[in-house]
Design an enzyme around this catalytic site. Structure first.
Site, PDB file in Angstrom:
ATOM      1  N   TYR A   1      -1.485  -4.750   1.521  1.00 43.87           N
ATOM      2  CA  TYR A   1      -1.790  -3.873   0.396  1.00 43.87           C
ATOM      3  C   TYR A   1      -2.096  -4.675  -0.872  1.00 43.87           C
ATOM      4  O   TYR A   1      -1.635  -4.324  -1.963  1.00 43.87           O
ATOM      5  CB  TYR A   1      -0.624  -2.900   0.147  1.00 43.87           C
ATOM      6  CG  TYR A   1      -0.640  -1.739   1.116  1.00 43.87           C
ATOM      7  CD1 TYR A   1      -1.331  -0.573   0.819  1.00 43.87           C
ATOM      8  CD2 TYR A   1       0.014  -1.815   2.340  1.00 43.87           C
ATOM      9  CE1 TYR A   1      -1.357   0.492   1.709  1.00 43.87           C
ATOM     10  CE2 TYR A   1      -0.018  -0.758   3.235  1.00 43.87           C
ATOM     11  CZ  TYR A   1      -0.697   0.384   2.919  1.00 43.87           C
ATOM     12  OH  TYR A   1      -0.736   1.435   3.798  1.00 43.87           O
TER      13      TYR A   1
ATOM     14  N   TYR B   1       2.336  10.103   4.905  1.00 39.28           N
ATOM     15  CA  TYR B   1       2.126   8.704   5.300  1.00 39.28           C
ATOM     16  C   TYR B   1       3.083   8.404   6.447  1.00 39.28           C
ATOM     17  O   TYR B   1       4.301   8.546   6.307  1.00 39.28           O
ATOM     18  CB  TYR B   1       2.387   7.736   4.141  1.00 39.28           C
ATOM     19  CG  TYR B   1       2.296   6.295   4.600  1.00 39.28           C
ATOM     20  CD1 TYR B   1       1.051   5.689   4.764  1.00 39.28           C
ATOM     21  CD2 TYR B   1       3.439   5.571   4.919  1.00 39.28           C
ATOM     22  CE1 TYR B   1       0.954   4.384   5.224  1.00 39.28           C
ATOM     23  CE2 TYR B   1       3.346   4.260   5.379  1.00 39.28           C
ATOM     24  CZ  TYR B   1       2.098   3.675   5.529  1.00 39.28           C
ATOM     25  OH  TYR B   1       2.009   2.388   6.005  1.00 39.28           O
TER      26      TYR B   1
ATOM     27  N   ASP C   1      10.004  12.152  10.954  1.00 34.71           N
ATOM     28  CA  ASP C   1       9.801  10.740  10.619  1.00 34.71           C
ATOM     29  C   ASP C   1      10.841  10.330   9.583  1.00 34.71           C
ATOM     30  O   ASP C   1      10.665  10.536   8.387  1.00 34.71           O
ATOM     31  CB  ASP C   1       8.381  10.544  10.084  1.00 34.71           C
ATOM     32  CG  ASP C   1       8.079   9.093   9.700  1.00 34.71           C
ATOM     33  OD1 ASP C   1       9.018   8.265   9.688  1.00 34.71           O
ATOM     34  OD2 ASP C   1       6.908   8.791   9.404  1.00 34.71           O
TER      35      ASP C   1
ATOM     36  N   LYS D   1      12.694   0.558   9.178  1.00 33.89           N
ATOM     37  CA  LYS D   1      13.121   0.115   7.852  1.00 33.89           C
ATOM     38  C   LYS D   1      14.602  -0.253   7.790  1.00 33.89           C
ATOM     39  O   LYS D   1      14.981  -1.337   8.196  1.00 33.89           O
ATOM     40  CB  LYS D   1      12.741   1.147   6.790  1.00 33.89           C
ATOM     41  CG  LYS D   1      11.215   1.182   6.542  1.00 33.89           C
ATOM     42  CD  LYS D   1      10.854   1.876   5.284  1.00 33.89           C
ATOM     43  CE  LYS D   1       9.343   1.928   5.061  1.00 33.89           C
ATOM     44  NZ  LYS D   1       8.728   0.618   4.809  1.00 33.89           N
TER      45      LYS D   1
END
Length: 427
Positions: free
Chosen positions: A20, A147, A239, A268
């Site tokens: 990114y 996302y 999610d 994560k």
């Protein structure tokens, strides 16, 4: 400046492509040489509070000795083994422990590498579930601004944007709906019922749409939408890559809901930020649809490092820390401190749309532009906080805090003070 470290910066630019990041205009990356607790230390001896948990992964702080010791012990026992046809203690124990914490309908654990691949596995489970049952259900329902990752399936179920535009013709069609609110719930239910016969699943980020700018909505409204999906025979993929493991103030966002998902995705914070790993859990009913004498009903999906013993061990250690009374108290304390500061921010003339869920606090910096990831104020704010010894990664003009649970009240207050200082600068 130390010549060796300067070489490290130059060497990085010569060989690395950062995520990114527009590499032409980004400037040199800052070499981080060590981390401890909430702090990261660079090559020049500067220390920074990691207020975003290094992209939302570092639950308990950097270089946690408890996790490190467990991983070291495992490294000297078994570092990797193929997970097709073989198993090992850390994977079995992690699955056992996690299933005890998840909603009661979750029955099996499927391992992968990261959040995107956890989502890919979930989508394939749903589509093949229908296929194995002889149903023609291939449509997928998702929220606008979603996302779910950067692989092609995950991109397809994410909101269409400049991020996905180059690949637009290669992404499969998805039906996008608004996030639920009191005023649109009935319309959303009608939409869902009308498409139920063709829809394989509904995938969503519960309570907080992270990358979209920490957009938040209520558990009651989501529960009502989930109930409609359940009644309509649509599988639900929750999610929790971002929201899992305490971020919302409870162990999982699922703990805020009155309905249970069919599939859940994790990554994560799963290993406390120590090692990459993804998990997709599913109900026994979904697993049973793949049990057959017909080998072609197998879920043909896997990764070389599936259920890596080191990552499983890190996840077990992180979970042990997470369930500790001190950690749970810290999560509550962070949420309460955020709530208090949110009321201060709400009165500030340069702030709008203050929002908070558990340890996640977000607000929008008022500018003359619309709220957007590409709002130029984001880079300016990033630099301002970096100079003050705080790592924050604004989503355009949307600012947020997602600190490690080991952060102290004084360290949080220091961040709050610096936020007010920056806001005053731009008054």
């Amino acid at each position: 400046m130390n010549t060796l470290i300067q070489n490290l910066r130059e060497r990085d630019q010569a060989v690395n492509w950062h995520p990114y990041t527009q590499m032409k205009t980004a400037g040199e990356a800052i070499p981080i040489v060590s981390g401890k607790g909430v702090y990261l230390y660079d090559d020049e001896g500067n220390k920074y509070i990691d207020a975003v948990s290094s992209w939302w992964v570092t639950l308990h702080g950097h270089a946690h000795p408890f996790i490190a010791e467990r991983v070291f012990q495992q490294l000297n026992t078994l570092e990797q083994v193929i997970f097709a046809g073989f198993t090992h203690e850390p994977a079995v124990r992690l699955s056992e422990n996690l299933l005890q914490l998840l909603p009661d309908n979750q029955g099996k654990i499927f391992y992968s590498d990261n959040g995107s691949t956890a989502v890919e596995a979930a989508l394939k489970m749903c589509v093949q579930y229908a296929y194995n049952k002889g149903q023609k259900k291939t449509k997928i329902l998702a929220f606008k601004n979603a996302y779910h990752g950067d692989t092609f399936g995950a991109m397809s179920v994410s909101g269409r944007s400049v991020w996905t535009k180059p690949f637009g013709s290669m992404l499969f069609d998805v039906i996008f709906i608004d996030t639920p609110a009191r005023e649109n719930l009935e319309d959303l239910k009608i939409q869902i019922r009308n498409m139920a016969s063709e829809t394989a699943c509904f995938i969503y980020e519960p309570l907080v749409q992270g990358a979209a700018g920490m957009l938040m909505y209520t558990a009651d409204d989501l529960s009502e939408l989930m109930k409609c999906c359940r009644e309509s025979g649509i599988l639900m993929v929750q999610d929790e890559v971002f929201t899992g493991f305490g971020r919302t103030g409870k162990l999982f966002a699922a703990d805020h809901l009155s309905e249970m998902p069919d599939i859940m995705c994790f990554s994560k914070g799963l290993t406390g930020g120590t090692m990459p790993m993804g998990i997709t859990s599913c109900s026994q009913d979904i697993f049973n649809a793949f049990l057959s004498d017909d080998k072609y009903k197998t879920l043909f999906h896997g990764h070389s490092f599936t259920a890596n013993p080191l990552a499983c061990t890190a996840a077990l250690a992180s979970m042990e820390l997470l369930l500790n009374e001190d950690t749970q108290a810290a999560i509550n304390r962070i949420g309460e401190q955020h709530s208090g500061f949110a009321s201060v921010l709400a009165r500030h003339q340069n702030v709008e749309n203050v929002r908070q869920t558990g340890t996640i606090l977000a607000f929008d910096f008022k500018t003359n532009e619309n709220t957007s990831y590409f709002n130029e104020i984001g880079k300016i704010l990033y630099e301002k906080f970096l100079r003050r010894g705080i790592i924050m990664r604004p989503l355009g003009n949307s600012m947020y805090l997602v600190p490690p649970y080991c952060i102290t009240s004084d360290e949080l207050n220091f961040i709050y003070q610096k936020i007010l200082e920056v806001l005053k600068e731009d008054a």
